[in-house]
Design a protein around this motif. Structure first.
Motif, mmCIF file in Angstrom:
data_model
loop_
_atom_site.group_PDB
_atom_site.id
_atom_site.type_symbol
_atom_site.label_atom_id
_atom_site.label_comp_id
_atom_site.label_asym_id
_atom_site.label_seq_id
_atom_site.Cartn_x
_atom_site.Cartn_y
_atom_site.Cartn_z
ATOM 1 N N LEU A 286 0.826 -1.213 0.000
ATOM 2 C CA LEU A 286 0.000 0.000 0.000
ATOM 3 C C LEU A 286 0.857 1.258 0.000
ATOM 4 O O LEU A 286 0.601 2.201 -0.754
ATOM 5 C CB LEU A 286 -0.924 -0.014 1.223
ATOM 6 C CG LEU A 286 -1.829 1.213 1.404
ATOM 7 C CD1 LEU A 286 -2.785 1.358 0.215
ATOM 8 C CD2 LEU A 286 -2.590 1.120 2.723
ATOM 9 N N MET A 287 1.915 1.274 0.812
ATOM 10 C CA MET A 287 2.753 2.472 0.909
ATOM 11 C C MET A 287 3.549 2.706 -0.371
ATOM 12 O O MET A 287 3.834 3.857 -0.719
ATOM 13 C CB MET A 287 3.690 2.348 2.109
ATOM 14 C CG MET A 287 2.971 2.371 3.448
ATOM 15 S SD MET A 287 4.112 2.363 4.842
ATOM 16 C CE MET A 287 4.908 3.962 4.651
ATOM 17 N N VAL A 288 3.919 1.638 -1.064
ATOM 18 C CA VAL A 288 4.631 1.808 -2.332
ATOM 19 C C VAL A 288 3.780 2.583 -3.327
ATOM 20 O O VAL A 288 4.278 3.398 -4.118
ATOM 21 C CB VAL A 288 5.040 0.432 -2.899
ATOM 22 C CG1 VAL A 288 5.459 0.546 -4.357
ATOM 23 C CG2 VAL A 288 6.177 -0.156 -2.079
ATOM 24 N N ARG A 289 2.460 2.363 -3.291
ATOM 25 C CA ARG A 289 1.557 3.047 -4.210
ATOM 26 C C ARG A 289 1.166 4.442 -3.722
ATOM 27 O O ARG A 289 0.996 5.364 -4.532
ATOM 28 C CB ARG A 289 0.286 2.215 -4.399
ATOM 29 C CG ARG A 289 0.520 0.884 -5.100
ATOM 30 C CD ARG A 289 -0.803 0.147 -5.290
ATOM 31 N NE ARG A 289 -0.643 -1.092 -6.033
ATOM 32 C CZ ARG A 289 -0.357 -2.261 -5.473
ATOM 33 N NH1 ARG A 289 -0.200 -2.329 -4.157
ATOM 34 N NH2 ARG A 289 -0.217 -3.338 -6.213
ATOM 35 N N VAL A 290 1.015 4.588 -2.398
ATOM 36 C CA VAL A 290 0.468 5.834 -1.859
ATOM 37 C C VAL A 290 1.563 6.805 -1.418
ATOM 38 O O VAL A 290 1.553 7.990 -1.781
ATOM 39 C CB VAL A 290 -0.487 5.530 -0.679
ATOM 40 C CG1 VAL A 290 -1.004 6.820 -0.064
ATOM 41 C CG2 VAL A 290 -1.636 4.658 -1.149
ATOM 42 N N ALA A 291 2.509 6.310 -0.615
ATOM 43 C CA ALA A 291 3.544 7.188 -0.062
ATOM 44 C C ALA A 291 4.875 6.456 -0.010
ATOM 45 O O ALA A 291 5.362 6.084 1.063
ATOM 46 C CB ALA A 291 3.136 7.662 1.341
#
Length: 422
Positions: A255-260
Motif C-alpha cells: 500500500l505504501m509503495v503506491r500511496v507514499a
C-alpha cells in the motif's frame, strides 16, 4: 525508586551487558556473539550461578514479541527485482525439504517413544525456525497437553544452536582441509549489491512497525474470539502471530509503495532493526532455558535432537553437493547454520570460509527463504496442527509423502542431481 521495582529493568540491562561482554570476548572465537552472550546468561543467571537478575518470564515475553518484530521488519522490506537465479530456487527447495525431513524424524521418534507429538514437532521449529517460534508454539501447545511446552521449545532451540557451533565449526575446518571450498563466484554483480538507502527517521520506522503490530494484535484477538469454542485452535492463533504480522507488513508495504513510497523505511534500516532484534532474542532465549525442565524430559529431547542433528548435517552436505551448481560447500555451511540455528548463525559460519560474503550463498539463503513459503507452510500450518489435534500417525504419513514430493520436484525443476559421486 519505585520505577526500579519489578523485573523488566534489571533483565533488560543484564541482556545488554551480556551482549557487550560477548562482543568483546568473542572477537577471536568462531561463535556468534549473541550465542556466546546467551550461554553466559544461562550460566550466570538464576538457573545456575545466580549472579545476574534475569527473570525467566520477562525473557520469554521478550522472545515472543521479538519474533513478530523480526517478521514484520522482513515483510516491510522492498523485494529485490532480479532474483531469478537457480541457486535461490535450490535453497527454497532445500529449506522446504529440511523442514519436512525434521518433522518426519521428530514425529516418528515421538510416536516410537510414546511421548506427546509436540516433542517431535519442536525439532523443526527449534532447529529450522529459531527459539522465538519454538517457544511461541510450544506455549500454545501446552493447552493441548504438551507439558512445559515453552521451555521445551527453548531447550530444543538451544541444542540446535549447539549443533550449529559444535558441528558447524568442525564442518568448516574439515571442508577447508579437504579442499571443498570453491568460491567460484568473484565479486557480486551490480544487481547483487545492496541498494543505497538514504538516512531515514528511526522514529518513523518504529512507528510503522508498532502500527503493524497493533493491527496484528487486533487480528489475533478477533480470530481467537471467533474460535473461542475451540480453545486449542484459538491458542495456536497467538502462536502464529508472527505469520499474521508478516502478512500485514507485506500488505502495508504494498500500500505504501503506491500511496507514499517516500515514507517507507529503507531496507538497510529495517535489516539493522531485525538483526538487532534477532541478537536480543537469541540472548534472551538461551538465558531463559531452565535446566530443571531438561532434567525432567532429557531422554526424548536428547534422542530427538541427536537424530535430527545428525540427519541435518548429512543432508546439508550430501544434498548441497547435488543441488547447488556454484559454491556447493559454501551453500552447505550456510544451509546447515540456518537449519540448526537462524540466518545470522548461518552467516557467521559462512564468514569462516567466505569472510567478505562473496559467494552466492547469502543471497540464496535470503531469497530462498522467501521462495520456500509454499513448501514450508503446508507442513507448519497444516500438518503440525493435525498432529497436535490427535492424529500424529496420519500427519507423519502425509509429511513423508510431502517430503518425497519435494525431492521429486527439486529433481525435476530445481536442478537436483542424484547421480553425483558419493
Amino acid at each position: 525508586m519505585e520505577f526500579w521495582q519489578g523485573t523488566f529493568a534489571p533483565t533488560a540491562i543484564s541482556v545488554a551487558v551480556l551482549l557487550g561482554v560477548a562482543s568483546v570476548v568473542g572477537r577471536r572465537l568462531p561463535i556468534p556473539s549473541s550465542i556466546l552472550a546467551g550461554v553466559l546468561g544461562l550460566i550466570a543467571g538464576p538457573g545456575v550461578l545466580g549472579w545476574l537478575p534475569l527473570d525467566t518470564a520477562s525473557l520469554e515475553v521478550g522472545v515472543y514479541h521479538a519474533l513478530a518484530v523480526v517478521f514484520i521488519c522482513i515483510g516491510l522490506q522492498r523485494p529485490a527485482q532480479d532474483r531469478s537465479r537457480g541457486e535461490a530456487r535450490a535453497m527454497a527447495f532445500g529449506i522446504s525439504t529440511m523442514v519436512a525431513m525434521q518433522t518426519c524424524i521428530g514425529l516418528a521418534l515421538a510416536l516410537l517413544m510414546g511421548v506427546h507429538a509436540g516433542f517431535g514437532l519442536l525439532l523443526p521449529l527449534g532447529f529450522e525456525q529459531g527459539p522465538g517460534q519454538a517457544m511461541s508454539l510450544g506455549a500454545a501447545w501446552e493447552s493441548a497437553g504438551l507439558v512445559d511446552g515453552a521451555q521445551v521449545g527453548l531447550i530444543v532451540a538451544a541444542i540446535g544452536f549447539g549443533w550449529s557451533v559444535f558441528a558447524g565449526v568442525p564442518l568448516v575446518i574439515a571442508g577447508r582441509r579437504l579442499g571443498w571450498e570453491t568460491l567460484a563466484s568473484a565479486e557480486p554483480a551490480d544487481d547483487e549489491v545492496g541498494e543505497a538507502v538514504a538516512p531515514e527517521s528511526l522514529t518513523s520506522a518504529l512507528a510503522l512497525l508498532a502500527a503493524v503490530y497493533a493491527v496484528t494484535w487486533a487480528t489475533c484477538s478477533a480470530l481467537s474470539g471467533l474460535l473461542a469454542a475451540m480453545p486449542d485452535i484459538a491458542a495456536m492463533v497467538w502462536g502464529f502471530h508472527f505469520l499474521i504480522g508478516a502478512l500485514w507488513a507485506t500488505a502495508a508495504r504494498s500500500l505504501m509503495v503506491r500511496v507514499a513510497p517516500e515514507a517507507l523505511p529503507g531496507n538497510g534500516q529495517l535489516a539493522q532493526l531485525s538483526g538487532t532484534t534477532v541478537d536480543l532474542a537469541t540472548v534472551a532465549a538461551l538465558s531463559a532455558v531452565q535446566l530443571a525442565v531438561l532434567g525432567a524430559w532429557w531422554m526424548p529431547i536428547l534422542a530427538i535432537t541427536t537424530a535430527g542433528g545428525l540427519a541435518t548435517l548429512f543432508a546439508c552436505v550430501w544434498l548441497a553437493r547435488r543441488g547447488f551448481r556454484s559454491a556447493p560447500f559454501e551453500h552447505a555451511v550456510m544451509w546447515f547454520g540456518m537449519s540448526t540455528g537462524t540466518l545470522p548463525v548461518g552467516l557467521a559460519l559462512l564468514r569462516a570460509i567466505d569472510p567478505r560474503l562473496r559467494s552466492p550463498a547469502p543471497a540464496s539463503a535470503v531469497f530462498g527463504s522467501a521462495l520456500s513459503i509454499p513448501g514450508v507452510a503446508p507442513v507448519i500450518v497444516g500438518l503440525h496442527p493435525l498432529a497436535i489435534a490427535g492424529s500424529p500417525g496420519l500427519a507423519l504419513g502425509l509429511c513423508t509423502a510431502w517430503l518425497c514430493g519435494l525431492l521429486v520436484a527439486w529433481w525435476s525443476v530445481g536442478g537436483l542431481q542424484l547421480r553425483e559421486p558419493a
